[in-house]
Write a protein that holds these residues in place. Structure first.
Motif, PDB file in Angstrom:
ATOM      1  N   ARG A  62       0.827  -1.210   0.000  1.00 42.36           N
ATOM      2  CA  ARG A  62       0.000   0.000   0.000  1.00 42.36           C
ATOM      3  C   ARG A  62       0.862   1.260   0.000  1.00 42.36           C
ATOM      4  O   ARG A  62       0.623   2.179  -0.776  1.00 42.36           O
ATOM      5  N   VAL A  63       1.841   1.304   0.874  1.00 36.66           N
ATOM      6  CA  VAL A  63       2.707   2.484   0.969  1.00 36.66           C
ATOM      7  C   VAL A  63       3.462   2.676  -0.332  1.00 36.66           C
ATOM      8  O   VAL A  63       3.577   3.793  -0.851  1.00 36.66           O
ATOM      9  N   TRP A  64       3.970   1.576  -0.880  1.00 37.72           N
ATOM     10  CA  TRP A  64       4.743   1.671  -2.119  1.00 37.72           C
ATOM     11  C   TRP A  64       3.860   2.145  -3.277  1.00 37.72           C
ATOM     12  O   TRP A  64       4.265   2.990  -4.061  1.00 37.72           O
ATOM     13  N   ALA A  65       2.651   1.621  -3.385  1.00 36.30           N
ATOM     14  CA  ALA A  65       1.737   2.026  -4.459  1.00 36.30           C
ATOM     15  C   ALA A  65       1.458   3.526  -4.381  1.00 36.30           C
ATOM     16  O   ALA A  65       1.440   4.218  -5.405  1.00 36.30           O
ATOM     17  N   GLU A  66       1.260   4.042  -3.173  1.00 35.14           N
ATOM     18  CA  GLU A  66       1.039   5.480  -2.997  1.00 35.14           C
ATOM     19  C   GLU A  66       2.265   6.278  -3.419  1.00 35.14           C
ATOM     20  O   GLU A  66       2.146   7.318  -4.072  1.00 35.14           O
ATOM     21  N   HIS A  67       3.438   5.791  -3.047  1.00 32.74           N
ATOM     22  CA  HIS A  67       4.683   6.477  -3.409  1.00 32.74           C
ATOM     23  C   HIS A  67       4.873   6.504  -4.922  1.00 32.74           C
ATOM     24  O   HIS A  67       5.181   7.548  -5.498  1.00 32.74           O
ATOM     25  N   VAL A  68       4.684   5.365  -5.568  1.00 31.04           N
ATOM     26  CA  VAL A  68       4.853   5.279  -7.020  1.00 31.04           C
ATOM     27  C   VAL A  68       3.900   6.238  -7.711  1.00 31.04           C
ATOM     28  O   VAL A  68       4.287   6.970  -8.627  1.00 31.04           O
ATOM     29  N   GLN A  69       2.650   6.256  -7.275  1.00 27.32           N
ATOM     30  CA  GLN A  69       1.678   7.160  -7.874  1.00 27.32           C
ATOM     31  C   GLN A  69       2.092   8.617  -7.681  1.00 27.32           C
ATOM     32  O   GLN A  69       2.013   9.422  -8.603  1.00 27.32           O
ATOM     33  N   ALA A  70       2.562   8.956  -6.500  1.00 28.73           N
ATOM     34  CA  ALA A  70       2.989  10.328  -6.221  1.00 28.73           C
ATOM     35  C   ALA A  70       4.176  10.718  -7.098  1.00 28.73           C
ATOM     36  O   ALA A  70       4.210  11.818  -7.662  1.00 28.73           O
ATOM     37  N   VAL A  71       5.134   9.825  -7.247  1.00 29.25           N
ATOM     38  CA  VAL A  71       6.306  10.115  -8.080  1.00 29.25           C
ATOM     39  C   VAL A  71       5.877  10.301  -9.531  1.00 29.25           C
ATOM     40  O   VAL A  71       6.304  11.236 -10.205  1.00 29.25           O
ATOM     41  N   ARG A  72       5.030   9.423 -10.007  1.00 30.15           N
ATOM     42  CA  ARG A  72       4.575   9.538 -11.403  1.00 30.15           C
ATOM     43  C   ARG A  72       3.752  10.814 -11.627  1.00 30.15           C
ATOM     44  O   ARG A  72       3.703  11.321 -12.730  1.00 30.15           O
ATOM     45  N   ASN A  73       3.133  11.309 -10.558  1.00 31.60           N
ATOM     46  CA  ASN A  73       2.382  12.574 -10.675  1.00 31.60           C
ATOM     47  C   ASN A  73       3.282  13.782 -10.434  1.00 31.60           C
ATOM     48  O   ASN A  73       2.804  14.896 -10.441  1.00 31.60           O
ATOM     49  N   GLY A  74       4.558  13.543 -10.151  1.00 35.22           N
ATOM     50  CA  GLY A  74       5.496  14.636  -9.970  1.00 35.22           C
ATOM     51  C   GLY A  74       5.610  15.158  -8.568  1.00 35.22           C
ATOM     52  O   GLY A  74       6.148  16.212  -8.313  1.00 35.22           O
ATOM     53  N   TYR A  75       5.120  14.384  -7.568  1.00 42.16           N
ATOM     54  CA  TYR A  75       5.170  14.815  -6.171  1.00 42.16           C
ATOM     55  C   TYR A  75       6.060  13.884  -5.380  1.00 42.16           C
ATOM     56  O   TYR A  75       6.212  12.720  -5.707  1.00 42.16           O
ATOM     57  N   GLY A  76       6.626  14.390  -4.326  1.00 44.48           N
ATOM     58  CA  GLY A  76       7.359  13.552  -3.381  1.00 44.48           C
ATOM     59  C   GLY A  76       8.748  13.163  -3.830  1.00 44.48           C
ATOM     60  O   GLY A  76       9.400  12.366  -3.202  1.00 44.48           O
ATOM     61  N   ALA A  77       9.220  13.719  -4.902  1.00 45.80           N
ATOM     62  CA  ALA A  77      10.568  13.405  -5.381  1.00 45.80           C
ATOM     63  C   ALA A  77      11.298  14.691  -5.671  1.00 45.80           C
ATOM     64  O   ALA A  77      10.719  15.646  -6.154  1.00 45.80           O
ATOM     65  N   ALA A  78      12.573  14.693  -5.372  1.00 41.48           N
ATOM     66  CA  ALA A  78      13.390  15.857  -5.665  1.00 41.48           C
ATOM     67  C   ALA A  78      13.519  15.977  -7.177  1.00 41.48           C
ATOM     68  O   ALA A  78      13.765  15.001  -7.860  1.00 41.48           O
ATOM     69  N   LYS A  79      13.332  17.140  -7.680  1.00 44.56           N
ATOM     70  CA  LYS A  79      13.445  17.358  -9.129  1.00 44.56           C
ATOM     71  C   LYS A  79      14.643  18.195  -9.434  1.00 44.56           C
ATOM     72  O   LYS A  79      15.060  19.022  -8.717  1.00 44.56           O
TER      73      LYS A  79
END
Length: 101
Positions: free
Chosen positions: A84-101
């Motif tokens: 569950r946590v990983w799925a949320e993280h992957v979705q956030a990264v693919r949406n451009g959130y939660g990752a350093a750009k």
């Protein structure tokens, strides 16, 4: 100093430091592969490396560089909470959130 020279000087100052930071981060990620200290879901790690490869490919493309990455791994049983946590993280990264750009 011309505008072009200023841009080159700024790039020469910024780019190596950012490459060093990236390499350091990858070494830290490699530390998590120590099976004496960590246990992981191979599917999730494979998915993470696919995301990382996508970022590398996208960034390299901006410099006119292309490459291909193949990921080959065997799956093992998943942990529901991690799932569950990983799925949320992957979705956030693919949406451009939660990752350093």
């Amino acid at each position: 100093m011309s505008k072009q020279q200023e841009k080159r000087a700024r790039f020469a100052r910024m780019f190596p430091a950012r490459v060093d930071t990236l390499r350091d981060t990858l070494r830290k990620i490699a530390n998590c592969s120590n099976k004496g200290n960590y246990d992981w879901d191979t599917d999730k790690v494979q998915e993470a490396w696919k995301l990382i490869a996508e970022e590398f490919a996208t960034t390299a493309d901006k410099y006119g560089i292309s490459f291909e990455v193949r990921v080959k791994a065997q799956a093992k049983k998943s942990d529901d909470m991690f799932e569950r946590v990983w799925a949320e993280h992957v979705q956030a990264v693919r949406n451009g959130y939660g990752a350093a750009k």
